[in-house]
Design a protein around this motif. Sequence first.
Motif, PDB file in Angstrom:
ATOM      1  N   ASN A   1      -5.336 142.887 -62.542  1.00  0.00           N
ATOM      2  CA  ASN A   1      -5.658 142.085 -63.725  1.00  0.00           C
ATOM      3  C   ASN A   1      -6.194 143.078 -64.746  1.00  0.00           C
ATOM      4  OD1 ASN A   1      -6.524 140.345 -65.689  1.00  0.00           O
ATOM      5  ND2 ASN A   1      -8.153 139.416 -64.468  1.00  0.00           N
TER       6      ASN A   1
ATOM      7  N   SER B   1     -15.933 146.958 -52.017  1.00  0.00           N
ATOM      8  CA  SER B   1     -15.755 146.091 -53.176  1.00  0.00           C
ATOM      9  C   SER B   1     -16.895 146.382 -54.142  1.00  0.00           C
ATOM     10  CB  SER B   1     -15.777 144.616 -52.752  1.00  0.00           C
ATOM     11  OG  SER B   1     -15.661 143.772 -53.881  1.00  0.00           O
TER      12      SER B   1
ATOM     13  N   ASP C   1      -9.645 144.523 -61.244  1.00  0.00           N
ATOM     14  CA  ASP C   1      -9.825 143.309 -62.039  1.00  0.00           C
ATOM     15  C   ASP C   1     -10.622 143.619 -63.302  1.00  0.00           C
ATOM     16  OD1 ASP C   1      -9.622 140.259 -62.084  1.00  0.00           O
ATOM     17  OD2 ASP C   1     -11.772 140.561 -62.353  1.00  0.00           O
ATOM     18  N   ASN C   2     -10.147 143.079 -64.436  1.00  0.00           N
ATOM     19  CA  ASN C   2     -10.820 143.265 -65.724  1.00  0.00           C
ATOM     20  C   ASN C   2     -10.914 144.735 -66.124  1.00  0.00           C
ATOM     21  OD1 ASN C   2     -11.261 140.728 -66.768  1.00  0.00           O
ATOM     22  ND2 ASN C   2     -13.238 140.459 -65.771  1.00  0.00           N
ATOM     23  N   TRP C   3      -9.777 145.392 -66.093  1.00  0.00           N
ATOM     24  CA  TRP C   3      -9.712 146.791 -66.525  1.00  0.00           C
ATOM     25  C   TRP C   3      -8.998 146.876 -67.863  1.00  0.00           C
ATOM     26  CZ3 TRP C   3      -9.563 151.690 -63.343  1.00  0.00           C
ATOM     27  CH2 TRP C   3     -10.459 151.609 -62.265  1.00  0.00           C
TER      28      TRP C   3
ATOM     29  N   PHE D   1     -14.118 145.556 -59.613  1.00  0.00           N
ATOM     30  CA  PHE D   1     -14.220 144.560 -60.676  1.00  0.00           C
ATOM     31  C   PHE D   1     -14.921 145.205 -61.866  1.00  0.00           C
ATOM     32  CE2 PHE D   1     -14.058 142.401 -56.639  1.00  0.00           C
ATOM     33  CZ  PHE D   1     -13.165 141.363 -56.859  1.00  0.00           C
TER      34      PHE D   1
ATOM     35  N   GLU E   1     -11.546 147.146 -53.787  1.00  0.00           N
ATOM     36  CA  GLU E   1     -11.602 146.127 -54.831  1.00  0.00           C
ATOM     37  C   GLU E   1     -12.607 146.595 -55.877  1.00  0.00           C
ATOM     38  OE1 GLU E   1     -12.791 142.555 -52.874  1.00  0.00           O
ATOM     39  OE2 GLU E   1     -10.809 142.170 -52.014  1.00  0.00           O
TER      40      GLU E   1
ATOM     41  N   HIS F   1     -19.691 145.328 -49.731  1.00  0.00           N
ATOM     42  CA  HIS F   1     -19.493 144.627 -50.994  1.00  0.00           C
ATOM     43  C   HIS F   1     -20.784 144.784 -51.792  1.00  0.00           C
ATOM     44  CE1 HIS F   1     -15.835 142.078 -49.916  1.00  0.00           C
ATOM     45  NE2 HIS F   1     -16.080 142.817 -48.853  1.00  0.00           N
TER      46      HIS F   1
ATOM     47  N   ASN G   1     -18.652 146.148 -58.175  1.00  0.00           N
ATOM     48  CA  ASN G   1     -18.762 145.554 -59.504  1.00  0.00           C
ATOM     49  C   ASN G   1     -19.291 146.633 -60.434  1.00  0.00           C
ATOM     50  OD1 ASN G   1     -18.407 142.366 -59.554  1.00  0.00           O
ATOM     51  ND2 ASN G   1     -19.314 142.935 -57.593  1.00  0.00           N
TER      52      ASN G   1
ATOM     53  N   ASP H   1     -15.533 145.366 -66.334  1.00  0.00           N
ATOM     54  CA  ASP H   1     -15.999 144.535 -67.437  1.00  0.00           C
ATOM     55  C   ASP H   1     -15.001 144.722 -68.567  1.00  0.00           C
ATOM     56  OD1 ASP H   1     -17.208 143.382 -69.639  1.00  0.00           O
ATOM     57  OD2 ASP H   1     -19.221 144.040 -69.091  1.00  0.00           O
TER      58      ASP H   1
ATOM     59  N   GLU I   1     -23.635 143.854 -59.145  1.00  0.00           N
ATOM     60  CA  GLU I   1     -23.931 144.598 -60.370  1.00  0.00           C
ATOM     61  C   GLU I   1     -25.316 145.228 -60.325  1.00  0.00           C
ATOM     62  OE1 GLU I   1     -23.430 141.862 -63.541  1.00  0.00           O
ATOM     63  OE2 GLU I   1     -21.237 141.765 -63.360  1.00  0.00           O
TER      64      GLU I   1
END
Length: 266
Positions: free
Chosen positions: A205, A127, A180-182, A154, A152, A104, A129, A156, A107
């Motif tokens: 998401n 995972s 997530d946040n794509w 994530f 996973e 994991h 960021n 922005d 940023e």
Amino acid sequence: MSASNSHHASSAGLEDQKQGKRHDLEARRGSLLPDLPPEILAAIFLLIPRDVGDTSWIRVTHVCRLWREVALNYPRFWSVLNSVPPCFMEFALARSGCAPISVHTSEDTPDDILFKVLSLDQLQEVSLNLTAGGRTVLSHFTKSFPILETVEIFGDVSESWFMPKNFLSESRHLKHLLLDNWRSFTWGRLPQAAQCGTLLTLSLNVHVDAEDVLSPETFLQCMGRMPLLQILELEYALPSTQADFATSSSPFQPVVLQHLRELSLK
């Protein structure tokens, strides 16, 4: 011998006994379970919690020589990394050997460390960021990942993330996918690996690209390629032509997801 001298000698004897016991405990420190074989001790080490950014679990290598040797020579002990500092991650990856790796990142994880992680054939769970330079990172997902099961990513919401061609196409054992946040997501580029029948969890998401003209039939066909799906979460991810479900005159082939136990559509 006077009473005072006798008392002094007795006290000195007790102090010597206490000192001897302390030395004995120090000598046995970390070996209070001397009959445990190294593989059992190593398995116990894996039960130590590893919170985000925490590296305190490495303290077992400071207890005694036995514990240190067991930990340093057990690759799986170094193969679960939860947003640890970059220098520590690099050190741990070097010790992880051929063990399945779970990483994991945060940023702050430098791209060169991310590239090193994504170059490993033994990557099992990752995972990420993504930052502004995430497009280069995504391009590394086109390689073959023989044992990759969980991804996973994530993003922005202020950035547009495009799946590269053949994204995760060589991950034939993928079980869990979360994006997530794509922005600018297109169903047409949903990873081939997500449609090869092994996926258990799909969580999106995302913001579907306005030009994505995916038909209801194609959407249902896509769902039909995930027969083992147990968890389906779609947030802003339904195709823009969802109204066609009600107006289309052609019958749809029903999709049966008999293992589905959680469904969330927003």
